[in-house]
Design a protein around this motif. Structure first.
Motif, PDB file in Angstrom:
ATOM      1  N   SER A 162       0.829  -1.203   0.000  1.00  0.00           N
ATOM      2  CA  SER A 162       0.000   0.000   0.000  1.00  0.00           C
ATOM      3  C   SER A 162       0.862   1.251   0.000  1.00  0.00           C
ATOM      4  N   GLN A 197      -6.625   0.926  -0.396  1.00  0.00           N
ATOM      5  CA  GLN A 197      -6.988  -0.299   0.307  1.00  0.00           C
ATOM      6  C   GLN A 197      -8.308  -0.196   1.071  1.00  0.00           C
ATOM      7  N   ASP A 212      -5.846  -1.826  -4.936  1.00  0.00           N
ATOM      8  CA  ASP A 212      -5.238  -2.349  -3.710  1.00  0.00           C
ATOM      9  C   ASP A 212      -6.272  -3.180  -2.961  1.00  0.00           C
ATOM     10  N   GLU A 213      -6.149  -4.474  -3.037  1.00  0.00           N
ATOM     11  CA  GLU A 213      -7.065  -5.433  -2.414  1.00  0.00           C
ATOM     12  C   GLU A 213      -8.522  -5.106  -2.695  1.00  0.00           C
TER      13      GLU A 213
HETATM   14 MG    MG Z   1      -2.029  -2.689   2.263  1.00  0.00          MG
END
Ligand code: MG
Ligand code: ATP
Ligand code: ATP
Ligand code: MG
Lengths: 522, 328, 297, 347
Positions: free
Chosen positions: A52, A94, A173-174
């Motif tokens: 991240s 994220q 991000d995820e």
């Molecule tokens: Mg992360």
């Protein structure tokens, strides 16, 4: 199947020697990363590896300490997200970073609203918002405030926004952390379309299956350093895991096999009869016995989260009754639940889980302390012992226990939350998307831990979108549809196929219409 | 209930409360249900309404501006000094006052952003400074005798049925309309709501935080300056102690109007209604005329409480359950 | 007309004991004359006073009394009252206006004069030689400005008199005490101070306590002169701790009612200014004055 | 941020500012630090700072915890007036000192309870909830005194304002005692942690089983109590209850003191002692202005100027330029730089 446009000589994005340090942590240490046109590139690593941070440094959220970034051969150094967006880099960070108070359409077009005669053309904005969401099969009321929708829906909207903005680079991000299989499939379809248009995609995830399904190449980080870059095709799964962890993954946990008969003979720890709440979940019956893992499965918005919130008293049931240890129990708030020995890791950890500025130690002992009451403070020494024990047990990556929890990486925050409840030695632990954002290594450890605790008699109620995960450790699965408990699979019946079948029956288009609920969770 | 109605519910409730309040007053006092009382409500609260619009923007963006009352006071003094002692024509004096007030606000916004200091404190210091500057210009109250003032004061829009809208009232209505457009049909407006919703997320979504912060405090200052001009028209004088405590009145109006102090939720129109509700409370007390100083204070407090309860109660009844956004 | 007269009174607030007494007297005097008095309390804000006056006009009262919080800014609202043919009487403070026909009469004392009276007394008492510390009222308020102005005139006439320190005590006891404490320290433990002049009695009472706590004798080591004539200062004078006060009578409404009734009866316009007396009181009569006043307040 | 920097280093800006303001006073007025004994009581400008600073310091103690829960209490000035009015009126009516004290403090507690219930149970935003009592409370105080300044002669009550204990003026003694009791109450129990948790994230705290309504009510009640004590002090000091002016605008001073002391208005970590230091900074400034002989017209500007400088020194942005022990807590920002400002703010 890759880039149809003529590949220019320079890579789309070339990061060289990127460094970033925070107080006491070298989060990135001379990392190189190369993204080519028309490529989906997985960025992998353990929790706290620096993924991240790499993304935020790249997009100008953080100012870098060193290194260069070149976009199509031209050096760039965006000083803020706005500038990155102008360079056609779209990002989903994220934690879902949208604005709950704005409408869906406003969120989608913030900063780039369609204008007419110098004013925002709200009609056009609504129409375009529907169009933007259309590929995801999401037909929501785009004028409703975003906060009314579940985390999953919000995540899709965030993705749609970033996709719509990124003419060159898309960073995710995820994004799949709280999506279920169908939604993930939709997302992948969109990603492939973008790839065929020559757009480069950076994709962070902890689900290795997904990596092998869509990614062309893989870059692995460990402790802020680059471990290496590989073509997906050239990297077997076990090697990938070893690259990420720096060691071999211990043998997969094997499920506890208590015979159904044995478990069923135990008196239920908690049982709910006709439990429900108007406009939330239809009344349901649920028994939870010591030592068993009950999973709730269903699609987005099927009422799983609402069910567990009722069980924990976060929302107050208006129908039915709860019995704990055979005695009627009052569940008028989380405090009652905590007193009964329940614990609950919520789905939205930022909003309802962590207490950001408090240290990891304080976050871990908070529930224990709350149960003891304010008059009986836990001595500092003991607090430190507890914190250190769980930091070690769950491998929480933090320089020390005194670090404010909000400075930890997402996955490590999740682990600290788990530690908060484990510290209370709960009898019933409720987990809503427990492994969200947790890396493979930790994932395995957590499952092992859970099984050990169950063996000691703890009961577990789990909501998870990961059907494999559910199948791996639960013996009883309750399937929800349209906020109703529709089926229960037990023992040998538990399998991914059966769950999918139960979910799918009579549901023509599962994620087609999530209507915003009037209710607001407090 | 449809989404739209639900979103405007606080607004509808607040307006309902105003109407019910007015009807109760009208039932109790002869002469109350007259266009004159309505016109008075608009004229007397014009400066408050204009200031409150600026305050609404600031609060929507998640901040607060305690300097507005002092800026009004300073503006009146500045105008009086320029016009009476400096021999200026009012129009350029107005321009200078607006620029000074807007600049002052923008400077506070700059300090808030650059030094990451809490708005409460920065604008409190701003309040000290603006009052102090007023004192330094003159502690006397200075009458403004320019003929233009008389003319502007006589300007009014008269309707056949008896309503007379004075210049201040018209200005306020104009500001409210412009503010609604600004809030809902411009990018700046969207950025404001975004900033108030969650500063971090807004930043991650590419909202120009610095520019928006400076602009919103500048706007609040500008509107306080405009309110100062209205105030100086209204009283025909400049006085450094004018409009003390107006910051609290405006904040109250904004909150009664359904805007969340935490930012991100609320409507300009709500603030307008909030201002009228406050004016109604005052008019009621004056019409009654039997309250001693202390009972007046107690009555204001109690009525405020009743209005807030009424609002909460209606929201609960109509929305089924607390329709407000969850506080966090 | 047999109908009860209705008078709307826009009062400033109740910021001091004197002000509360003025309101109380206004009510008592109204009852005596069978007048229906509607009081609106402006909580010290001019805008509230203007609103109140406009409400009174809307209500259609027979007369409006205003105790103006500040001298300027009344023209346009008074014009409205005039258009509605409602006579206006100013109480206890004058206003600045180009058009005196906007109000019928003003019942006030002369606050500049009050400052002068206090100054003259002090000059006489000290033979024109005195280092004075001054406790001002709220910065920018008209009594503070005028009481300073009147006193300064006398100081200017007496070369031996000097104001060595001046600060605002906000018309309150607590601030009066705090400011006096620092004056004493700043002026060599109070040895350099011959007298304290306070713009109102409340600040003087606070100052007296500060003087006592510094180990000095108020009324002797440091003379105390102030304005208003509230009961507490008479008590202090009778105990020898204060030396003089200039009275400002709280009965402003009485003469105003009389003028109004006369005007309503035969249209006789009263004089433009009904001036109340600014009498100086000294310790000799203090005890009796205290007894006389303590219930009026 | 609350990294484990050594205590004193973390508080450097506050103590530094206090010392700087005191030194400035000394430059303006050479006898500033002179202290002598007068009637068995310490006497001097420095003592004045402590003595006059006591009411705001007391308010700041209560306010700190309210602010730590992300609230604010605007009613403290009015509560001071109520408690003072009750004390003076009852003393005048011949009640004994214990009864008078009990009644005044009970009034403070009751006011706090009212505020707490509005905030915690009815969920009214703190500024507005306490604004109600700020307005009405002063009315109640005036109702008690009927608009007059009620004076009393009882030396017992006056002792609280101008008496002394071991030569230390009573207001200072009371402040120290209340500060110590409060510190003990929150730091020797888990209350402090819960207050901070509730202030940072009420939802999370409730979810962890913290009894948030009780914590909220408790801090407002305590704040009311502190205000009542402050009210007693100012009433005893001038031997009279001035319902209209007692504590007027002191709520702003108290909030300022808390913020100068480094507690964020957005709740969370709090420092009681630092808030008291904040109150002393403000009072030293006021005393300095009085001693300086500036014209009163300039008071506000001087005050604002000094304040801005003090606060700027603590600004997280400036700390980037200044050498500073690691982990020093910047005031003002509220959140540690999870997402630091992009754009122009960076060096
Ligand atoms: Mg992360
Ligand atoms: N704002 C910050 N201040 C201080 N330290 C930070 C900050 N953000 C991240 N860190 C630290 O930097 C390291 C890398 O964190 P990062 O969030 O990049 O990890 P990640 O790879 O994204 O992990 P996860 O998979 O858990 O999301 C961690 O040790 C974290 O504690
Ligand atoms: N914060 C909220 N306020 C109001 N309604 C909500 C909120 N969150 C979710 N809902 C709504 O409640 C319904 C049930 O959602 P819930 O979160 O229980 O589903 P779920 O099965 O847990 O799915 P998910 O995977 O999205 O968590 C959905 O229609 C959703 O839109
Ligand atoms: Mg869920």
């Amino acid at each position: 199947m890759t880039a149809s446009t003529a590949p220019p000589s320079a890579p789309l994005l070339a990061i060289r020697g990127l460094s970033k340090a925070f107080l006491g942590v070298q989060a990135l240490d001379g990392v190189d990363f190369t993204l080519r046109h028309g490529e989906i590139h997985a960025l992998l690593g353990e929790n706290g590896a620096g993924k991240s941070t790499l993304i935020k440094t790249l997009t100008g959220v953080y100012q870098r300490d060193g290194g260069t970034v070149a976009l199509e051969g031209r050096e760039i150094a965006p000083r803020g997200v706005e500038e990155a967006q102008r360079l056609h880099i779209g990002t989903v960070y994220q934690e879902v970073n949208l604005l709950p108070n704005l409408s869906v359409a406003e969120n989608l077009f913030l900063g780039r609203q369609p204008m007419r005669w110098g004013l925002v053309d709200r009609g056009a904005m609504r129409r375009r918002a529907r169009a933007v969401l259309q590929p995801y099969g999401l037909s929501v009321d785009v004028t409703a405030p975003l906060g009314r929708f579940s985390v999953a829906t919000q995540q899709i909207i965030a993705i749609a926004r970033a996709v719509d903005m990124s003419a060159k680079v898309l960073i995710l991000d995820e994004p799949t952390a709280s999506l279920d299989a169908q939604e993930v499939a939709v997302l992948f379809k969109v990603m492939r379309t973008l790839r065929s248009r020559g757009i480069g995609i950076v994709f962070v995830t902890h689900f290795l299956d997904q990596v092998y399904e869509v990614c062309d190449s893989i870059t692995v980080l460990r402790n802020g350093r680059l471990v290496g870059e590989r073509r997906t095709a050239d990297l077997p799964r076990l090697d990938l895991v070893a690259m990420m962890l720096g060691r071999e993954l211990e043998a997969a946990a094997h499920r506890i096999d208590l015979g159904p008969a044995e478990l069923d003979s135990r008196p239920p720890l908690a049982s709910f009869k006709g439990f429900g709440k108007a406009r939330s979940v239809e009344p349901f019956d649920l028994d939870i016995r010591p030592g068993e893992v009950v999973a709730l499965a269903g699609l987005l918005g099927s009422g799983r989260t609402e069910t567990v919130r009722l069980v924990f008293g976060m929302d107050r049931a208006d129908k039915g009754e709860a019995t704990v240890d055979g005695r009627p129990a009052r569940l008028r708030g989380p405090r009652d639940a905590v007193r009964l020995g329940f614990g609950f890791c919520p789905e939205d950890r930022k909003k309802e889980g962590i207490v950001g500025e408090l240290s990891v130690r304080e976050n871990i002992i908070l529930a224990l302390q709350a149960r003891q009451g304010w008059l009986k403070p836990i001595p500092r020494r003991r607090q430190e012992e507890i914190a250190d024990r769980f930091i070690r047990l769950l491998d929480i990556r933090t320089p020390d226990a005194e670090r404010p929890i909000q400075l930890l990486s997402g996955g490590n925050q999740q682990k600290a939350l788990l530690a908060r409840w484990l510290a209370t030695e709960p009898r019933l632990l409720i987990l809503d998307e427990p492994t969200r954002g947790i890396d493979v290594g930790a994932h395995a450890e957590i499952i092992r831990l859970i099984e050990r605790l169950c063996a000691d008699g703890m009961a577990l109620l789990v909501v998870s979108s990961e059907l494999e995960e559910i199948v791996a450790y639960s013996r009883r699965v309750v399937v929800l549809r349209d906020r109703r408990h529709v089926a229960e699979l037990r023992g040998g019946e538990v399998s991914v196929e059966r769950i999918v079948a139960a979910i799918a029956s009579e549901t023509p288009n599962p994620i087609a219409s999530e209507t915003p609920n009037i209710e607001v969770r407090q | 209930m449809t989404g739209a109605l639900q979103r405007f519910l606080p607004l509808v409730v607040t307006t309902a409360v105003l109407v019910v309040g007015f009807l109760i007053c009208a039932a109790q006092f002869p002469n109350f249900a007259s266009w004159r009382v309505v016109a008075n409500l608009l004229t007397d609260n014009a400066f408050l309404g204009i200031t409150a619009v600026g305050m609404t923007f600031v609060i929507l963006s998640g901040g607060i501006d305690l300097s507005v009352g002092a800026v009004i006071g300073f503006t009146t003094v500045l105008l009086a000094v320029l016009i009476e002692q400096g021999g200026w024509h009012p129009v350029p004096a107005f321009a200078v006052a607006l620029i000074a007030a807007g600049g002052f606000g923008a400077a506070m916004g700059g300090v808030i952003h650059v030094f990451q200091m809490p708005p409460f404190i920065v604008t409190l210091a701003g309040m000290f400074i603006a009052r102090g500057l007023g004192f330094v210009l003159t502690t006397d109250s200075v009458p403004i005798n320019h003929p233009l003032y008389g003319e502007l004061n006589d300007m009014a829009l008269r309707f056949d049925f008896g309503l007379k809208l004075t210049l201040p009232a018209l200005l306020m209505l104009g500001v409210v309309v412009a503010a609604v457009v600004l809030a809902h049909w411009t990018r700046f407006g969207a950025n404001l709501y975004a900033l108030g919703g969650n500063r971090q997320s807004a930043e991650l979504m590419g909202v120009p935080v610095a520019r928006t912060t400076v602009a919103v405090y500048g706007l609040s200052g500008l509107l306080a300056g405009l309110a100062g001009i209205v105030f100086s028209l209204y009283t025909g004088a400049g006085y450094s102690l004018a409009a003390t405590g107006v910051e609290l009145d405006t904040i109250t109006a904004v909150v009664i109007g359904g805007t969340q102090l935490t930012g991100g939720y609320g409507y300009v129109v709500g603030t307008f209604v909030g201002v009228l509700i406050q004016g109604l409370i005052q008019t009621y007390i004056t019409f009654d005329g039997s309250l001693s100083s202390w009972w007046t204070k107690i009555a204001i407090g109690v009525l405020l409480f009743v209005f807030i309860l009424l609002q909460k109660g209606l929201l609960v009844v109509w929305a089924g359950r607390g329709g407000e956004p969850a506080e966090a | 007309a047999d109908k009860k007269l209705v008078v709307g009174f826009s009062q400033i607030g109740s910021e001091s004991g004197w002000r509360a007494a003025e309101t109380k007297t206004a009510k008592a005097e109204a009852d005596k004359r069978g007048i229906d008095l509607k009081i609106s309390d402006a909580q010290q804000k001019q805008e509230n006073q203007i609103k109140a006056v406009r409400s009174f006009v809307a209500q259609g009262v027979d007369a409006i009394f205003i105790a103006p919080v500040v001298a300027t800014g009344w023209d346009s609202v008074l014009k409205e009252a005039k258009e509605a043919k409602i006579p206006v009487v100013l109480l206890d403070r004058q206003i600045e206006t180009k058009d005196p026909s906007l109000y019928m009469t003003a019942v006030t004392s002369d606050t500049v004069h009050e400052g002068r009276v206090a100054g003259e007394w002090l000059a006489k008492q000290t033979g024109g030689k005195c280092a004075v510390v001054e406790l001002q009222g709220t910065v920018g308020s008209s009594p503070a400005i005028n009481r300073k102005k009147g006193f300064d005139e006398i100081v200017a006439k007496n070369p031996g008199m000097k104001i060595v320190r001046t600060q605002s005590g906000d018309f309150t006891r607590a601030k009066g005490k705090e400011v006096m404490e620092s004056f004493i320290k700043a002026e060599n433990g109070g040895k350099g101070i011959c007298a304290v002049y306070a713009h109102n009695d409340d600040m003087a009472v606070g100052a007296i306590q500060a003087i006592k706590e510094a180990g000095l004798k108020p009324g002797k080591d440091i003379l105390v002169v102030s304005i208003d004539g509230v009961p507490d200062i008479f008590k202090a004078m009778s105990e020898g701790e204060a030396n003089a006060t200039v009275e400002l009578t709280p009965n402003m409404a009485g003469p105003a009612y009389d003028a109004l009734i006369a005007f309503k009866k035969d249209g006789k316009a009263p004089p433009k200014w009904i001036q109340t007396e600014s009498a100086l009181f000294t310790p000799d009569t203090a005890k009796a004055e205290y007894e006389r006043r303590k219930d009026a307040y | 941020m609350t990294l484990s920097a050594p205590g004193p280093a973390r508080n450097l800006p506050q103590y530094g500012a206090l010392i700087a303001v005191l030194l400035a006073n000394w430059l303006l007025f050479p006898d500033f630090f002179a202290i002598r004994l007068q009637d068995g009581r310490l006497f001097g400008s420095l003592i004045d700072v402590l003595n006059r600073g006591a009411p705001v310091a007391l308010l700041a103690v209560g306010m700190t915890m309210v602010i730590a829960t992300r609230g604010v209490d605007l009613s403290v000035g009015a509560v001071m007036a109520i408690s003072g009015a009750i004390a003076a009126t009852m003393t005048g009516a011949g009640w004994s000192l214990p009864a008078v004290l009990a009644a005044s403090l009970a009034a403070g507690l009751l006011c706090g309870l009212w505020n707490g219930v509005l905030v915690a149970v009815l969920r009214i935003q703190p500024i507005i909830a306490t604004l109600i009592l700020m307005v009405a409370g002063r009315g109640i105080a005036q109702l008690v005194t009927e608009g007059q300044i009620v004076t009393f002669t009882s030396p017992a009550l006056a002792f609280i304002g101008s008496g002394s204990f071991l030569t230390v003026p009573m207001p200072v003694v009371l402040t120290i005692v209340l500060l110590a009791v409060t510190a003990l109450l929150v730091r020797a129990t888990a209350l402090g942690l819960m207050i901070e948790a509730v202030g940072i994230n009420r939802l999370s705290s409730a979810g962890a089983g913290v009894n948030t309504p009780v914590v909220l009510v408790a801090v407002y009640v305590w704040c009311g109590l502190c205000a009542a004590v402050a009210g007693l002090i100012v009433t005893a000091d001038i031997r009279g209850a001035d319902a209209n002016n007692a504590g007027l605008w002191l709520e702003l001073d108290a909030i300022l003191a808390v913020v100068v002391g480094g507690t964020s208005l957005l709740g969370g970590r709090f420092g009681l002692v630092l808030s008291v230091v904040g109150a002393l900074i403000i009072q030293s400034m006021n005393t300095g202005i009085l001693l300086s002989g500036f014209k009163p017209e300039f008071n506000l500007i001087v005050k604002a100027g000094v304040l801005l400088v003090v606060l700027l020194l603590q600004s997280p942005t400036l700390t980037l330029f200044l050498p500073r022990p690691r982990g020093a807590r910047p005031i003002g920002t509220v959140k540690p730089p999870v997402a630091p400002t992009s754009g122009g703010a960076k060096p």
